[in-house]
Design a protein around this motif. Structure first.
Motif, PDB file in Angstrom:
ATOM      1  N   ALA A  86       0.839  -1.211   0.000  1.00  0.00           N
ATOM      2  CA  ALA A  86       0.000   0.000   0.000  1.00  0.00           C
ATOM      3  C   ALA A  86       0.868   1.253   0.000  1.00  0.00           C
ATOM      4  O   ALA A  86       0.568   2.228  -0.709  1.00  0.00           O
ATOM      5  N   PHE A  87       1.960   1.242   0.754  1.00  0.00           N
ATOM      6  CA  PHE A  87       2.865   2.394   0.800  1.00  0.00           C
ATOM      7  C   PHE A  87       3.488   2.651  -0.577  1.00  0.00           C
ATOM      8  O   PHE A  87       3.531   3.777  -1.052  1.00  0.00           O
ATOM      9  N   VAL A  88       3.963   1.590  -1.203  1.00  0.00           N
ATOM     10  CA  VAL A  88       4.605   1.732  -2.523  1.00  0.00           C
ATOM     11  C   VAL A  88       3.575   2.184  -3.562  1.00  0.00           C
ATOM     12  O   VAL A  88       3.860   3.046  -4.395  1.00  0.00           O
ATOM     13  N   VAL A  89       2.361   1.627  -3.514  1.00  0.00           N
ATOM     14  CA  VAL A  89       1.311   2.011  -4.473  1.00  0.00           C
ATOM     15  C   VAL A  89       0.899   3.462  -4.250  1.00  0.00           C
ATOM     16  O   VAL A  89       0.683   4.204  -5.215  1.00  0.00           O
ATOM     17  N   ASP A  90       0.805   3.893  -3.002  1.00  0.00           N
ATOM     18  CA  ASP A  90       0.465   5.294  -2.719  1.00  0.00           C
ATOM     19  C   ASP A  90       1.522   6.235  -3.273  1.00  0.00           C
ATOM     20  O   ASP A  90       1.208   7.323  -3.753  1.00  0.00           O
ATOM     21  N   ARG A  91       2.756   5.816  -3.209  1.00  0.00           N
ATOM     22  CA  ARG A  91       3.854   6.673  -3.649  1.00  0.00           C
ATOM     23  C   ARG A  91       4.035   6.667  -5.171  1.00  0.00           C
ATOM     24  O   ARG A  91       4.282   7.707  -5.767  1.00  0.00           O
ATOM     25  N   TYR A  92       3.915   5.493  -5.813  1.00  0.00           N
ATOM     26  CA  TYR A  92       4.225   5.366  -7.243  1.00  0.00           C
ATOM     27  C   TYR A  92       3.018   5.056  -8.125  1.00  0.00           C
ATOM     28  O   TYR A  92       3.149   4.989  -9.341  1.00  0.00           O
ATOM     29  N   GLY A  93       1.876   4.831  -7.545  1.00  0.00           N
ATOM     30  CA  GLY A  93       0.689   4.519  -8.328  1.00  0.00           C
ATOM     31  C   GLY A  93       0.533   3.025  -8.542  1.00  0.00           C
ATOM     32  O   GLY A  93       1.444   2.230  -8.300  1.00  0.00           O
ATOM     33  N   GLU A  94      -0.635   2.647  -9.014  1.00  0.00           N
ATOM     34  CA  GLU A  94      -0.950   1.232  -9.171  1.00  0.00           C
ATOM     35  C   GLU A  94      -0.166   0.576 -10.298  1.00  0.00           C
ATOM     36  O   GLU A  94      -0.074  -0.645 -10.367  1.00  0.00           O
ATOM     37  N   TYR A  95       0.415   1.383 -11.160  1.00  0.00           N
ATOM     38  CA  TYR A  95       1.214   0.836 -12.257  1.00  0.00           C
ATOM     39  C   TYR A  95       2.416   0.038 -11.743  1.00  0.00           C
ATOM     40  O   TYR A  95       2.935  -0.831 -12.435  1.00  0.00           O
ATOM     41  N   VAL A  96       2.838   0.292 -10.530  1.00  0.00           N
ATOM     42  CA  VAL A  96       4.007  -0.384  -9.963  1.00  0.00           C
ATOM     43  C   VAL A  96       3.715  -1.867  -9.685  1.00  0.00           C
ATOM     44  O   VAL A  96       4.638  -2.657  -9.554  1.00  0.00           O
ATOM     45  N   LEU A  97       2.453  -2.252  -9.649  1.00  0.00           N
ATOM     46  CA  LEU A  97       2.093  -3.649  -9.415  1.00  0.00           C
ATOM     47  C   LEU A  97       2.188  -4.440 -10.709  1.00  0.00           C
ATOM     48  O   LEU A  97       1.622  -4.052 -11.724  1.00  0.00           O
ATOM     49  N   LEU A  98       2.883  -5.580 -10.678  1.00  0.00           N
ATOM     50  CA  LEU A  98       2.950  -6.430 -11.870  1.00  0.00           C
ATOM     51  C   LEU A  98       1.608  -7.087 -12.141  1.00  0.00           C
ATOM     52  O   LEU A  98       1.274  -7.383 -13.276  1.00  0.00           O
ATOM     53  N   ARG A  99       0.835  -7.341 -11.111  1.00  0.00           N
ATOM     54  CA  ARG A  99      -0.517  -7.888 -11.254  1.00  0.00           C
ATOM     55  C   ARG A  99      -1.491  -6.892 -10.638  1.00  0.00           C
ATOM     56  O   ARG A  99      -1.783  -6.964  -9.442  1.00  0.00           O
ATOM     57  N   PRO A 100      -2.004  -5.953 -11.454  1.00  0.00           N
ATOM     58  CA  PRO A 100      -2.899  -4.926 -10.906  1.00  0.00           C
ATOM     59  C   PRO A 100      -4.181  -5.531 -10.335  1.00  0.00           C
ATOM     60  O   PRO A 100      -4.578  -6.627 -10.708  1.00  0.00           O
ATOM     61  N   THR A 101      -4.798  -4.791  -9.458  1.00  0.00           N
ATOM     62  CA  THR A 101      -6.042  -5.259  -8.853  1.00  0.00           C
ATOM     63  C   THR A 101      -7.155  -5.270  -9.887  1.00  0.00           C
ATOM     64  O   THR A 101      -7.085  -4.596 -10.910  1.00  0.00           O
TER      65      THR A 101
END
Length: 156
Positions: A86-101
């Protein structure tokens, strides 16, 4: 026997070269093996923003190193895996996830492919159905003027 051993070693080296190499540097590794394992698991699910479709665990980019260090820092601070993500997504956006929600606005993106395929199939079905039921085109015979003009053009 020496030739066979050399061949075996050559094949072994090729196999080892084909394996994915983790870019984690020795100075990044945590002392606690459990925390390090959690950090590696989290790093495999985070996208390198420089390399695009490579995880930060595999990337040698500077930003990937910063993200790996950030993940480890948050784990040492006592955050749970979900809190780190959640911290990383808040900082860099959901694009940082290899498997988006697959909730919220992303649901439209997940559904867009199948919806477009269904629309294309329906359009093709109705087009072919209409085409099959259409009357066959009739060929109108040439008038005498048109025949005469055609003969003139062909004789020239």
């Amino acid at each position: 026997m020496t030739g066979l051993l050399k061949r075996f070693m050559a094949v072994l080296m090729l196999v080892l070269l084909a394996l994915p190499v983790a870019a984690v540097q020795p100075d990044e590794v945590l002392d606690d093996p459990l925390l390090e394992e959690r950090a590696r698991d989290l790093s495999k699910g985070l996208r390198c923003l420089v390399c695009r479709n490579e995880s930060i665990d595999e990337s040698n980019a500077g930003l990937a190193r910063d993200l790996r260090l950030l993940v480890r820092e948050r784990l040492v601070a006592g955050d749970s895996d979900d809190e780190v993500i959640a911290f990383v997504v808040d900082r860099y956006g959901e694009y940082v996830l290899l498997r988006p929600t697959s909730d919220g606005a992303n649901m439209l993106l997940w559904a867009a492919g199948p919806i477009m395929l269904l629309l294309a199939a329906l359009t093709g079905f109705f087009y072919l159905r209409k085409r099959a039921s259409a009357p066959a085109p009739t060929e109108a015979a040439l008038t005498e003027e048109e025949r005469q003009r055609l003969r003139e053009l062909l004789d020239e």
